[in-house]
Design a protein around this motif. Structure first.
Motif, PDB file in Angstrom:
ATOM      1  N   ASP A   3      50.806  -0.614  30.596  1.00 46.09           N
ATOM      2  CA  ASP A   3      51.588  -0.729  31.822  1.00 46.09           C
ATOM      3  C   ASP A   3      51.169   0.293  32.855  1.00 46.09           C
ATOM      4  OD1 ASP A   3      53.011  -2.816  30.835  1.00 46.09           O
ATOM      5  OD2 ASP A   3      54.691  -1.610  30.105  1.00 46.09           O
ATOM      6  N   TRP A   4      50.545   1.398  32.403  1.00 44.92           N
ATOM      7  CA  TRP A   4      50.097   2.432  33.339  1.00 44.92           C
ATOM      8  C   TRP A   4      49.136   1.846  34.365  1.00 44.92           C
ATOM      9  CZ3 TRP A   4      52.951   6.474  33.191  1.00 44.92           C
ATOM     10  CH2 TRP A   4      53.376   7.063  32.004  1.00 44.92           C
ATOM     11  N   ASN A   5      48.344   0.858  33.938  1.00 44.69           N
ATOM     12  CA  ASN A   5      47.226   0.384  34.739  1.00 44.69           C
ATOM     13  C   ASN A   5      47.532  -0.843  35.579  1.00 44.69           C
ATOM     14  OD1 ASN A   5      45.537   2.375  33.715  1.00 44.69           O
ATOM     15  ND2 ASN A   5      45.042   1.153  31.912  1.00 44.69           N
ATOM     16  N   ILE A 129      44.672  16.639  35.943  1.00 45.57           N
ATOM     17  CA  ILE A 129      45.018  15.222  36.024  1.00 45.57           C
ATOM     18  C   ILE A 129      46.487  15.040  36.398  1.00 45.57           C
ATOM     19  CG2 ILE A 129      45.168  13.057  34.722  1.00 45.57           C
ATOM     20  CD1 ILE A 129      42.796  13.999  33.060  1.00 45.57           C
ATOM     21  N   CYS A 130      47.329  15.956  35.941  1.00 40.20           N
ATOM     22  CA  CYS A 130      48.773  15.832  36.219  1.00 40.20           C
ATOM     23  C   CYS A 130      49.150  16.261  37.638  1.00 40.20           C
ATOM     24  CB  CYS A 130      49.570  16.669  35.220  1.00 40.20           C
ATOM     25  SG  CYS A 130      49.601  15.984  33.542  1.00 40.20           S
ATOM     26  N   GLU A 131      48.326  17.075  38.264  1.00 42.64           N
ATOM     27  CA  GLU A 131      48.682  17.628  39.568  1.00 42.64           C
ATOM     28  C   GLU A 131      49.019  16.562  40.614  1.00 42.64           C
ATOM     29  OE1 GLU A 131      47.140  21.153  42.542  1.00 42.64           O
ATOM     30  OE2 GLU A 131      45.630  19.857  41.617  1.00 42.64           O
ATOM     31  N   PRO A 132      48.201  15.494  40.801  1.00 45.91           N
ATOM     32  CA  PRO A 132      48.577  14.479  41.796  1.00 45.91           C
ATOM     33  C   PRO A 132      49.917  13.822  41.483  1.00 45.91           C
ATOM     34  CG  PRO A 132      46.276  14.228  41.146  1.00 45.91           C
ATOM     35  CD  PRO A 132      46.881  15.203  40.197  1.00 45.91           C
ATOM     36  N   HIS A 136      53.204  13.809  44.047  1.00 41.82           N
ATOM     37  CA  HIS A 136      53.868  12.579  44.483  1.00 41.82           C
ATOM     38  C   HIS A 136      55.143  12.298  43.685  1.00 41.82           C
ATOM     39  CE1 HIS A 136      50.791  11.233  47.326  1.00 41.82           C
ATOM     40  NE2 HIS A 136      49.918  11.776  46.502  1.00 41.82           N
ATOM     41  N   GLN A 137      55.541  13.267  42.867  1.00 42.17           N
ATOM     42  CA  GLN A 137      56.801  13.201  42.129  1.00 42.17           C
ATOM     43  C   GLN A 137      56.913  11.932  41.290  1.00 42.17           C
ATOM     44  OE1 GLN A 137      59.858  13.763  45.138  1.00 42.17           O
ATOM     45  NE2 GLN A 137      59.377  15.929  45.376  1.00 42.17           N
ATOM     46  N   LEU A 138      55.852  11.673  40.531  1.00 41.70           N
ATOM     47  CA  LEU A 138      55.819  10.519  39.642  1.00 41.70           C
ATOM     48  C   LEU A 138      56.066  10.951  38.200  1.00 41.70           C
ATOM     49  CD1 LEU A 138      52.668   8.610  40.983  1.00 41.70           C
ATOM     50  CD2 LEU A 138      55.069   8.091  41.414  1.00 41.70           C
ATOM     51  N   SER A 184      45.110   8.771  38.447  1.00 41.33           N
ATOM     52  CA  SER A 184      46.394   9.161  37.866  1.00 41.33           C
ATOM     53  C   SER A 184      47.605   8.598  38.605  1.00 41.33           C
ATOM     54  CB  SER A 184      46.491  10.690  37.794  1.00 41.33           C
ATOM     55  OG  SER A 184      46.521  11.258  39.093  1.00 41.33           O
ATOM     56  N   ILE A 185      47.478   8.323  39.902  1.00 46.05           N
ATOM     57  CA  ILE A 185      48.645   7.861  40.669  1.00 46.05           C
ATOM     58  C   ILE A 185      48.484   6.408  41.143  1.00 46.05           C
ATOM     59  CG2 ILE A 185      49.434  10.148  41.390  1.00 46.05           C
ATOM     60  CD1 ILE A 185      47.924   9.808  43.977  1.00 46.05           C
ATOM     61  N   HIS A 186      47.713   5.639  40.375  1.00 51.67           N
ATOM     62  CA  HIS A 186      47.562   4.199  40.630  1.00 51.67           C
ATOM     63  C   HIS A 186      47.050   3.899  42.041  1.00 51.67           C
ATOM     64  CE1 HIS A 186      49.830   3.570  36.928  1.00 51.67           C
ATOM     65  NE2 HIS A 186      50.766   4.367  37.398  1.00 51.67           N
ATOM     66  N   PRO A 187      45.901   4.427  42.432  1.00 56.98           N
ATOM     67  CA  PRO A 187      45.403   4.133  43.783  1.00 56.98           C
ATOM     68  C   PRO A 187      44.918   2.692  43.897  1.00 56.98           C
ATOM     69  CG  PRO A 187      43.714   5.248  42.530  1.00 56.98           C
ATOM     70  CD  PRO A 187      44.950   5.232  41.653  1.00 56.98           C
ATOM     71  N   GLU A 188      44.872   2.223  45.126  1.00 52.58           N
ATOM     72  CA  GLU A 188      44.260   0.920  45.409  1.00 52.58           C
ATOM     73  C   GLU A 188      42.839   1.095  45.935  1.00 52.58           C
ATOM     74  OE1 GLU A 188      46.687  -1.649  47.836  1.00 52.58           O
ATOM     75  OE2 GLU A 188      48.524  -0.712  47.103  1.00 52.58           O
ATOM     76  N   PHE A 189      42.603   2.246  46.576  1.00 54.30           N
ATOM     77  CA  PHE A 189      41.325   2.504  47.243  1.00 54.30           C
ATOM     78  C   PHE A 189      40.792   3.863  46.801  1.00 54.30           C
ATOM     79  CE2 PHE A 189      39.252   4.683  50.866  1.00 54.30           C
ATOM     80  CZ  PHE A 189      38.140   3.867  51.028  1.00 54.30           C
TER      81      PHE A 189
END
Length: 335
Positions: A3-5, A129-132, A136-138, A184-189
C-alpha cells in the motif's frame, strides 16, 4: 504491491503533468566595467517551452552550461523564474509562496549528480529517508521507520544498512539511498539531474534499469537531465536539445535520434561512438567549430554552425515543425 507504493489522488488527471511556458531565468553577473551602475545579467534559460506527459520520461540534453539543470531547478522552484510560467498538474506554481508550495513539493522530488554531497554525513540512512516524511508530517514515527525499511529494500539494499552513515557506502549505493529518500513521500514527479554521470558504466546501467522499473511500478514521471546521449536514448520518451539556455530542437526520442534536424543536434549525436569502430569511426564525428559565445543578436548557434548565413547572425529563428511533434529552431527548415 505494498500500500505504500499506491498513488491514490482520486482526481481527474490531465495528460501533461508538467508544462513550462516561455520560461526565463536570469542571474546577476559581475560587470567588467568598473563604474557601471546598472547590474549586468545573463539569461541562463531563455524563453523555454515544453511539456512532460504524465508517466513519461522527458530528457534535456546539451553541453555543460546549456541551462539544463537551471530548467530543472526552476521547475522545482529552487530558482525563481524571472518570467514565464510553470504548471504542475494544471496549477500555476510560478509565483506561489513557500507555504503555498509545500503541498506541491511533496509531489516533486529530486535526485542529483553527487549523492555524497546531497546526503547529510551526520545522519544515518534511516534518518535521511525519514526526514522528508517528518517535514511533510506523514505517518507516525514507527510507520516512518517501517516505510524506510521497505524503501531501502526496494532500491536493492538491506535493512541493516539503515543504521549506517553515507560514508560507509559506494557511490552507486549512495545514489540508491538518494532515490529511496525521493520516493519516501510518494512523489509523482522526480527531477533526475545527471543522476548517473559520477558512476561507473556497470553501475549506471543498474541505476537506469531501477529507475525504469520504479517508473513502471509507481507511475512516476521523470525529467532526466544528462549529457550521456546513449542513456538518454534508452530511457527517454521525448527530449529537448538545449544550447545557451534555448531549446533548439524538441521531439520524440525516436524522431530526434533517428532524424536529427538542427546542426547542433547532429554535432552532438555524431559523437556517439558505436562499439564497432568500422560502423562509426572518429572520422564520422562532425567537428566542433567554435565555443559557446553569443553576441546577443541572431541565432545562438550561428558562430559554430557550418550552414550559418548573414540572416542567422541578425535574426532569431522561429520553431518549424518538420514532422508531427518534432520542432527545430533553424532557418534551414523555413518553408
Amino acid at each position: 504491491m505494498s500500500d505504500w507504493n499506491k498513488n491514490t489522488s482520486g482526481t481527474a488527471q490531465s495528460d501533461n503533468l508538467i508544462e513550462v511556458k516561455d520560461l526565463v531565468v536570469r542571474f546577476r553577473q559581475k560587470s567588467s566595467k568598473l563604474f557601471e551602475l546598472k547590474p549586468a545579467y545573463f539569461s541562463a534559460v531563455d524563453h523555454v517551452n515544453f511539456q512532460v506527459k504524465r508517466g513519461e520520461t522527458y530528457g534535456l540534453v546539451g553541453e555543460s552550461g546549456s541551462g539544463k539543470s537551471t530548467v530543472g531547478k526552476a521547475i522545482l522552484r529552487y530558482h525563481n523564474p524571472d518570467s514565464g510560467n510553470i504548471f504542475f498538474d494544471g496549477t500555476d506554481i510560478t509565483h506561489l509562496s513557500e507555504k503555498e508550495l509545500l503541498p506541491h513539493r511533496k509531489k516533486m522530488q529530486s535526485v542529483f549528480q553527487d549523492p555524497y554531497s546531497s546526503l547529510d554525513p551526520s545522519m544515518t540512512v534511516s534518518e535521511i529517508i525519514c526526514e522528508p516524511m517528518e517535514i511533510h508530517q506523514l505517518y507516525t514515527k514507527k510507520e516512518r521507520k517501517e516505510r524506510a525499511a521497505e524503501l531501502i529494500e526496494t532500491v536493492g539494499l538491506t535493512r541493516k544498512d539503515l543504521l549506517k552513515y553515507p560514508h560507509e557506502f559506494s557511490g552507486g549505493q549512495r545514489q540508491r539511498i538518494s532515490i529511496a529518500r525521493a520516493l519516501s513521500i510518494h512523489p509523482e514527479f522526480i527531477l533526475c539531474d545527471e543522476p548517473i554521470s559520477a558512476l561507473d558504466v556497470s553501475l549506471q546501467a543498474q541505476i537506469v534499469n531501477m529507475l525504469e522499473e520504479l517508473q513502471d511500478r509507481l507511475g512516476l514521471t521523470y525529467l532526466f537531465i544528462s549529457h550521456q546521449l546513449q542513456v538518454v536514448q534508452k530511457i527517454c520518451d521525448h527530449l529537448g536539445v538545449m544550447y545557451l539556455g534555448q531549446l533548439l530542437e524538441t521531439g520524440s526520442s525516436e524522431a530526434i535520434y533517428g532524424n536529427p534536424q538542427h546542426p547542433y543536434t547532429r554535432m552532438l549525436l555524431s559523437s556517439m561512438l558505436e562499439p564497432d569502430p568500422d560502423v562509426h569511426s572518429l572520422d564520422a564525428i562532425i567537428p566542433d567549430t567554435g565555443v559557446q559565445t553569443y553576441s546577443g543578436v541572431g541565432c545562438k548557434f550561428a558562430n559554430r554552425c557550418p550552414y550559418a548565413k548573414e540572416r542567422c547572425r541578425m535574426e532569431i529563428p522561429s520553431y518549424y515543425e518538420t514532422e508531427e511533434e518534432h520542432q527545430v529552431a533553424c532557418f534551414l527548415y523555413e518553408k
